[in-house]
Design a protein around this motif. Sequence first.
Motif, PDB file in Angstrom:
ATOM      1  N   LEU A 254      -8.940   1.577   6.897  1.00  0.00           N
ATOM      2  CA  LEU A 254      -8.595   2.881   7.461  1.00  0.00           C
ATOM      3  C   LEU A 254      -7.137   3.239   7.188  1.00  0.00           C
ATOM      4  N   LEU A 255      -6.244   2.264   7.365  1.00  0.00           N
ATOM      5  CA  LEU A 255      -4.818   2.526   7.175  1.00  0.00           C
ATOM      6  C   LEU A 255      -4.509   2.886   5.726  1.00  0.00           C
ATOM      7  N   ILE A 256      -5.022   2.102   4.795  1.00  0.00           N
ATOM      8  CA  ILE A 256      -4.760   2.365   3.374  1.00  0.00           C
ATOM      9  C   ILE A 256      -5.330   3.708   2.970  1.00  0.00           C
ATOM     10  N   SER A 257      -6.544   4.014   3.432  1.00  0.00           N
ATOM     11  CA  SER A 257      -7.171   5.298   3.119  1.00  0.00           C
ATOM     12  C   SER A 257      -6.376   6.451   3.715  1.00  0.00           C
ATOM     13  N   SER A 258      -5.900   6.287   4.957  1.00  0.00           N
ATOM     14  CA  SER A 258      -5.139   7.340   5.623  1.00  0.00           C
ATOM     15  C   SER A 258      -3.831   7.619   4.892  1.00  0.00           C
ATOM     16  N   VAL A 259      -3.126   6.554   4.509  1.00  0.00           N
ATOM     17  CA  VAL A 259      -1.844   6.719   3.818  1.00  0.00           C
ATOM     18  C   VAL A 259      -2.045   7.370   2.461  1.00  0.00           C
ATOM     19  N   LYS A 260      -3.100   6.979   1.748  1.00  0.00           N
ATOM     20  CA  LYS A 260      -3.364   7.575   0.429  1.00  0.00           C
ATOM     21  C   LYS A 260      -3.663   9.061   0.550  1.00  0.00           C
ATOM     22  N   SER A 261      -4.438   9.448   1.562  1.00  0.00           N
ATOM     23  CA  SER A 261      -4.775  10.863   1.718  1.00  0.00           C
ATOM     24  C   SER A 261      -3.553  11.674   2.113  1.00  0.00           C
ATOM     25  N   GLU A 262      -2.688  11.109   2.975  1.00  0.00           N
ATOM     26  CA  GLU A 262      -1.479  11.825   3.385  1.00  0.00           C
ATOM     27  C   GLU A 262      -0.527  11.975   2.205  1.00  0.00           C
ATOM     28  N   THR A 263      -0.441  10.919   1.373  1.00  0.00           N
ATOM     29  CA  THR A 263       0.426  10.964   0.193  1.00  0.00           C
ATOM     30  C   THR A 263      -0.073  11.994  -0.786  1.00  0.00           C
ATOM     31  N   ALA A 264      -1.401  12.072  -0.955  1.00  0.00           N
ATOM     32  CA  ALA A 264      -1.981  13.033  -1.881  1.00  0.00           C
ATOM     33  C   ALA A 264      -1.738  14.468  -1.429  1.00  0.00           C
ATOM     34  N   ASP A 265      -1.744  14.673  -0.090  1.00  0.00           N
ATOM     35  CA  ASP A 265      -1.561  16.014   0.464  1.00  0.00           C
ATOM     36  C   ASP A 265      -0.099  16.455   0.515  1.00  0.00           C
ATOM     37  N   ALA A 266       0.797  15.459   0.445  1.00  0.00           N
ATOM     38  CA  ALA A 266       2.235  15.770   0.608  1.00  0.00           C
ATOM     39  C   ALA A 266       2.761  16.499  -0.617  1.00  0.00           C
ATOM     40  N   PRO A 267       3.739  17.400  -0.451  1.00  0.00           N
ATOM     41  CA  PRO A 267       4.341  18.079  -1.598  1.00  0.00           C
ATOM     42  C   PRO A 267       5.153  17.101  -2.417  1.00  0.00           C
ATOM     43  N   PRO A 268       5.386  17.370  -3.700  1.00  0.00           N
ATOM     44  CA  PRO A 268       6.170  16.476  -4.557  1.00  0.00           C
ATOM     45  C   PRO A 268       7.550  16.238  -3.986  1.00  0.00           C
ATOM     46  N   ARG A 269       8.068  15.042  -4.191  1.00  0.00           N
ATOM     47  CA  ARG A 269       9.387  14.675  -3.665  1.00  0.00           C
ATOM     48  C   ARG A 269      10.473  15.321  -4.496  1.00  0.00           C
TER      49      ARG A 269
ATOM     50  N   PHE B 169       0.801  -1.222   0.000  1.00  0.00           N
ATOM     51  CA  PHE B 169       0.000   0.000   0.000  1.00  0.00           C
ATOM     52  C   PHE B 169       0.836   1.276   0.000  1.00  0.00           C
ATOM     53  N   LEU B 170       2.167   1.149   0.057  1.00  0.00           N
ATOM     54  CA  LEU B 170       2.987   2.363   0.063  1.00  0.00           C
ATOM     55  C   LEU B 170       4.410   2.055  -0.385  1.00  0.00           C
ATOM     56  N   THR B 171       4.919   2.865  -1.321  1.00  0.00           N
ATOM     57  CA  THR B 171       6.336   2.816  -1.666  1.00  0.00           C
ATOM     58  C   THR B 171       7.052   3.872  -0.834  1.00  0.00           C
ATOM     59  N   GLN B 172       8.008   3.423  -0.046  1.00  0.00           N
ATOM     60  CA  GLN B 172       8.684   4.275   0.934  1.00  0.00           C
ATOM     61  C   GLN B 172      10.090   4.605   0.441  1.00  0.00           C
ATOM     62  N   HIS B 173      10.405   5.897   0.318  1.00  0.00           N
ATOM     63  CA  HIS B 173      11.731   6.327  -0.106  1.00  0.00           C
ATOM     64  C   HIS B 173      12.636   6.496   1.112  1.00  0.00           C
ATOM     65  N   LEU B 174      13.882   6.121   0.968  1.00  0.00           N
ATOM     66  CA  LEU B 174      14.872   6.358   2.019  1.00  0.00           C
ATOM     67  C   LEU B 174      15.642   7.626   1.697  1.00  0.00           C
ATOM     68  N   ALA B 175      16.126   8.300   2.735  1.00  0.00           N
ATOM     69  CA  ALA B 175      16.872   9.548   2.550  1.00  0.00           C
ATOM     70  C   ALA B 175      17.998   9.623   3.567  1.00  0.00           C
ATOM     71  N   LEU B 176      18.926  10.511   3.308  1.00  0.00           N
ATOM     72  CA  LEU B 176      20.042  10.737   4.231  1.00  0.00           C
ATOM     73  C   LEU B 176      19.637  11.793   5.248  1.00  0.00           C
ATOM     74  N   ALA B 177      19.932  11.545   6.501  1.00  0.00           N
ATOM     75  CA  ALA B 177      19.736  12.535   7.561  1.00  0.00           C
ATOM     76  C   ALA B 177      21.116  12.925   8.089  1.00  0.00           C
ATOM     77  N   ALA B 178      21.447  14.199   8.008  1.00  0.00           N
ATOM     78  CA  ALA B 178      22.772  14.669   8.413  1.00  0.00           C
ATOM     79  C   ALA B 178      22.634  15.893   9.322  1.00  0.00           C
ATOM     80  N   PRO B 179      23.612  16.110  10.206  1.00  0.00           N
ATOM     81  CA  PRO B 179      23.586  17.329  11.037  1.00  0.00           C
ATOM     82  C   PRO B 179      23.575  18.570  10.143  1.00  0.00           C
ATOM     83  N   VAL B 180      22.835  19.589  10.537  1.00  0.00           N
ATOM     84  CA  VAL B 180      22.684  20.772   9.681  1.00  0.00           C
ATOM     85  C   VAL B 180      24.017  21.492   9.435  1.00  0.00           C
ATOM     86  N   ASP B 181      24.976  21.337  10.356  1.00  0.00           N
ATOM     87  CA  ASP B 181      26.256  22.021  10.163  1.00  0.00           C
ATOM     88  C   ASP B 181      27.261  21.190   9.380  1.00  0.00           C
ATOM     89  N   ASN B 182      26.852  20.006   8.898  1.00  0.00           N
ATOM     90  CA  ASN B 182      27.723  19.191   8.056  1.00  0.00           C
ATOM     91  C   ASN B 182      27.643  19.707   6.626  1.00  0.00           C
TER      92      ASN B 182
END
Length: 302
Positions: free
Chosen positions: A287-302, A160-173
């Motif tokens: 409920l879970l699938i519907s919730s994830v779809k609505s959050e994905t639709a509302d999210a800004p483009p990656r 029900f969801l394709t999840q992207h991974l990303a790098l998290a780094a300290p802001v001063d790096n």
Amino acid sequence: MELKQLEYFMALCRELHFTRAAEKLNIAQPSLSQQIRLLEHEIGMPLFNRSGKRTVMTEAGNILLQHCYNIFHELSQARDAISELQGLKRGTLKIGALLTVVNYLLPRTVVEFHRSYPNIELSVLGLRTGDIYDRLLQNELDLGIVAQRVEHRDLEAVPFLTQHLALAAPVDNPVAKRQFVTLDVLREIPSILLPETYFLRQLINEKCRTLGFEPRPVMEMTTMESIMNMVGKGIGATILPKGYLNAIGNKSIQTIPIQKPDLTTEISIVYRKNKHMCAASRVFMKLLISSVKSETADAPPR
């Protein structure tokens, strides 16, 4: 043969130790031994080999254990089917989910489900993938939520969801100022990763090997909270689901997209194929699938 005896038998199978099993059952050890002897007399064969302090299941014990799973599974099915006559006015729902999912995908659905069906006893356990599969197969969970392809003849998966991974780094790096990074960034900067027994780490290792190197983290930690705490303190960077990183909103940490390769996992709801899916499970899934779809639709483009 009584159900109580079979419950005692299954507890002993889990512990393989009479004293520990008796403690878990909250009964005296001699009582447990007596019930196991009565069960063995009924079966006509020993269920355990007792050699000194060791207790080992016999072949007959292994056979009975598999049938016990089926027996209690059928009883659970009957209870679920009957409870549906109450119209979700009572019952239980047990869910096992990866910690990433528990932390940022489930809260909205859990709150909505509880508000709609307050008399359903809902349990959400943060577990590793292997434990989720095991508990589903032993009928200790109704639903599982995992992040890798399910390949088991007794389990069904609903992606029900394709999840992207990303790098998290300290802001001063210096890395935090980049528009995107490649996976080679793990060669450049100290990293803090999950241990190699975790699926996300295995995925990262596999992709790194295709680029000709093996990640060498300065730390390995078993919870994302502890990893993010270390990243926030400037110890190093990490790779975690982008949705989770966005949900945290830690101002001392910058999230940077990863390209070449783009790391993704597929989140799926998993359940036993031959198990009656109770109304509570069906409603929670919807409920879970519907919730994830609505959050994905509302999210800004990656």
